[in-house]
Motif scaffolding. Structure first.
Motif, mmCIF file in Angstrom:
data_model
loop_
_atom_site.group_PDB
_atom_site.id
_atom_site.type_symbol
_atom_site.label_atom_id
_atom_site.label_comp_id
_atom_site.label_asym_id
_atom_site.label_seq_id
_atom_site.Cartn_x
_atom_site.Cartn_y
_atom_site.Cartn_z
ATOM 1 N N THR A 199 0.841 -1.205 0.000
ATOM 2 C CA THR A 199 0.000 0.000 0.000
ATOM 3 C C THR A 199 0.869 1.245 0.000
ATOM 4 O OG1 THR A 199 -1.759 -1.175 1.166
ATOM 5 C CG2 THR A 199 -1.820 1.236 1.250
ATOM 6 N N LEU A 200 1.934 1.232 0.785
ATOM 7 C CA LEU A 200 2.844 2.372 0.822
ATOM 8 C C LEU A 200 3.574 2.539 -0.510
ATOM 9 C CD1 LEU A 200 4.255 1.969 4.442
ATOM 10 C CD2 LEU A 200 2.658 3.703 3.618
ATOM 11 N N VAL A 201 3.905 1.438 -1.167
ATOM 12 C CA VAL A 201 4.528 1.515 -2.493
ATOM 13 C C VAL A 201 3.570 2.155 -3.482
ATOM 14 C CG1 VAL A 201 5.305 0.129 -4.470
ATOM 15 C CG2 VAL A 201 6.134 -0.405 -2.177
ATOM 16 N N LYS A 202 2.323 1.714 -3.432
ATOM 17 C CA LYS A 202 1.311 2.240 -4.353
ATOM 18 C C LYS A 202 1.099 3.739 -4.157
ATOM 19 C CE LYS A 202 -3.389 1.250 -5.907
ATOM 20 N NZ LYS A 202 -4.578 0.437 -5.664
ATOM 21 N N LYS A 203 1.174 4.202 -2.906
ATOM 22 C CA LYS A 203 0.977 5.619 -2.607
ATOM 23 C C LYS A 203 2.282 6.421 -2.698
ATOM 24 C CE LYS A 203 -2.868 4.875 0.581
ATOM 25 N NZ LYS A 203 -3.329 4.994 1.969
ATOM 26 N N ASP A 204 3.365 5.770 -3.107
ATOM 27 C CA ASP A 204 4.692 6.377 -3.196
ATOM 28 C C ASP A 204 5.127 6.942 -1.844
ATOM 29 O OD1 ASP A 204 7.060 6.971 -4.507
ATOM 30 O OD2 ASP A 204 6.419 9.018 -4.969
ATOM 31 N N ARG A 205 4.850 6.169 -0.785
ATOM 32 C CA ARG A 205 5.228 6.570 0.568
ATOM 33 C C ARG A 205 6.102 5.501 1.228
ATOM 34 N NH1 ARG A 205 1.459 7.507 4.494
ATOM 35 N NH2 ARG A 205 2.972 8.908 5.395
ATOM 36 N N ILE A 206 6.721 4.651 0.410
ATOM 37 C CA ILE A 206 7.513 3.562 0.966
ATOM 38 C C ILE A 206 8.748 4.085 1.691
ATOM 39 C CG2 ILE A 206 8.821 3.100 -1.146
ATOM 40 C CD1 ILE A 206 7.522 0.461 1.321
ATOM 41 N N PHE A 207 9.282 5.211 1.244
ATOM 42 C CA PHE A 207 10.477 5.765 1.875
ATOM 43 C C PHE A 207 10.101 6.776 2.954
ATOM 44 C CE2 PHE A 207 12.048 4.431 -2.341
ATOM 45 C CZ PHE A 207 12.880 3.424 -1.897
ATOM 46 N N THR A 212 16.094 8.288 4.921
ATOM 47 C CA THR A 212 16.868 9.460 5.338
ATOM 48 C C THR A 212 17.312 10.265 4.132
ATOM 49 O OG1 THR A 212 17.630 8.298 7.305
ATOM 50 C CG2 THR A 212 18.898 10.233 6.624
ATOM 51 N N LEU A 213 17.809 9.571 3.099
ATOM 52 C CA LEU A 213 18.252 10.265 1.890
ATOM 53 C C LEU A 213 17.088 10.995 1.202
ATOM 54 C CD1 LEU A 213 20.736 7.652 0.383
ATOM 55 C CD2 LEU A 213 21.290 9.865 1.424
ATOM 56 N N ARG A 214 15.941 10.354 1.154
ATOM 57 C CA ARG A 214 14.780 10.982 0.533
ATOM 58 C C ARG A 214 14.335 12.204 1.334
ATOM 59 N NH1 ARG A 214 9.636 8.235 -2.354
ATOM 60 N NH2 ARG A 214 8.623 10.169 -2.968
ATOM 61 N N SER A 215 14.339 12.084 2.652
ATOM 62 C CA SER A 215 13.986 13.229 3.500
ATOM 63 C C SER A 215 14.954 14.386 3.293
ATOM 64 C CB SER A 215 13.969 12.829 4.967
ATOM 65 O OG SER A 215 13.002 11.840 5.200
ATOM 66 N N ASP A 216 16.250 14.058 3.224
ATOM 67 C CA ASP A 216 17.256 15.104 2.980
ATOM 68 C C ASP A 216 17.051 15.752 1.625
ATOM 69 O OD1 ASP A 216 18.308 14.467 5.437
ATOM 70 O OD2 ASP A 216 20.042 13.367 4.644
ATOM 71 N N LEU A 217 16.766 14.942 0.621
ATOM 72 C CA LEU A 217 16.558 15.457 -0.722
ATOM 73 C C LEU A 217 15.319 16.343 -0.784
ATOM 74 C CD1 LEU A 217 17.554 15.425 -3.645
ATOM 75 C CD2 LEU A 217 16.107 13.426 -4.025
ATOM 76 N N GLU A 218 14.236 15.937 -0.130
ATOM 77 C CA GLU A 218 13.028 16.772 -0.092
ATOM 78 C C GLU A 218 13.284 18.079 0.666
ATOM 79 O OE1 GLU A 218 10.032 14.212 1.535
ATOM 80 O OE2 GLU A 218 9.685 13.205 -0.381
ATOM 81 N N GLY A 219 14.164 18.029 1.670
ATOM 82 C CA GLY A 219 14.513 19.233 2.391
ATOM 83 C C GLY A 219 15.286 20.226 1.524
#
Length: 159
Positions: free
Chosen positions: A74-82, A150-157
């Protein structure tokens, strides 16, 4: 190559089928088979309920992994896996595998001490090693997921 969307859909279908089959095994086949075995072998009658409880518990561990996998899909489908939400479902998988490992390790020790031939202890050893590999693999995959999160969070920041 099969697309992610179709793979997730197909995996969900097979997770539902597998879960249904496991419910049948958990409620009918395993208790009935163990009861039949103990009726045919009266010297094993005292093992009926402990073996039934162990079998039902092990199936419950597999069912927990299936539910956690569904949630991860479900998280993959919503693009929230990371995200941190996925880590708790990976933890469910790790803990279910750890619980199954403890049961099989206990069975290995019990059967190994009481066995007349090496057949069953070897099977239990093989299963225990397999569960060990799966458990350690899940720990590594959890660490990779944490790093990617962590990398995705940093990148979004940065963006």
């Amino acid at each position: 190559m099969i697309s992610e969307k179709w793979a997730v859909a197909a995996l969900r279908v097979f997770l539902v089928v597998l879960f249904g089959v496991l419910v049948v095994f958990q409620t009918l086949s395993l208790p009935g088979g163990i009861a039949y075995h103990t009726q045919q072998n009266p010297h094993d009658a005292n093992l009926r309920w402990p073996l039934t409880a162990i079998a039902v518990f092990l199936v419950l561990c597999v069912q927990a992994v299936l539910v956690a996998t569904w949630k991860l899909l479900t998280l993959v489908k919503k693009d929230r896996i990371f995200t941190s939400a996925s880590l708790k479902w990976v933890d469910v998988i790790v803990w279910a595998v750890a619980a199954a490992w403890l049961v099989f390790a206990g069975l290995l020790v019990f059967v190994g001490i009481n066995a007349d031939d090496p057949g069953m202890p070897m099977v239990l050893f093989l299963v225990t090693v397999g569960i060990t590999v799966i458990g350690l693999l899940m720990v590594v995959m959890r660490a990779l997921l944490r790093q990617a999160t962590t990398l995705r969070s940093d990148l979004e920041g940065v963006i």
